[in-house]
Design a protein around this motif. Sequence first.
Motif: not given
Length: 246
Positions: A58-61, A216-227
Amino acid sequence: MSQLDLSIEAGVSARHLSFVETGRARPSPELILRLAEQLDMPLAERNRMLLAGGYAPAYPSHELSDPELAPVRAAARHVLDGHSPYPAVLIDQHWRLVEANPAVALLTAGAEPHLLTPPINVLRLSLHPDGMAPRILNLPEWRAHLLHRLRQQAATTNDPALYELHEELRGYPGGNGHAAPINDAVSRVVIPLRYRHNDQELSFFSTTTLFGTPLDVTVAGLAIEAFFPADPTTTETLHTFALAKA
């Protein structure tokens, strides 16, 4: 979660759910997605459940370079640039570096080239003895924090690659000993990253930003780590570093 609890949350009878579990009834794709939603499963796992049930995902990647994800990349770039002169990185679901702002160079200075050759894994870069680890002053504490996060992510996503990465990182040195305690305001509320830069000790705390309502599977796995700087000395050093690089 018991079968009864799940049936109540999903709005389906416990009898039907029992039949689905034992193979006496075939679930519809709608039921599969409803159950996956209640179990808070990652999108990739939901696709695998659908495939196991004989249905199409159901979800594109998409690939990050695909035009469909151009707005996502632009938004992430905007956040990274806006966070300067403080370090920030965009990572994928396996902690591989996608993009970084210039301030990250302060943290990676001194790392061996083989750890800075794409694809760069930011956890490997952080904890490897040829990477940032020798300059992390509270390495046992920071290492335990990262391994705990990675273990939780692996358990949630059931991703073999994350389990393998966890086992690799767990074998690196630096797990013993204790950092000298610092009784400051930041250390009482978050785990700081205490980092040696030249002859200075810098202190950071981090935040993690995820994309809301991903489909989207790819977008769901993205994260921004900010310090963020945790003390005035770190703030001043980061601004000085940015001016020197300008």
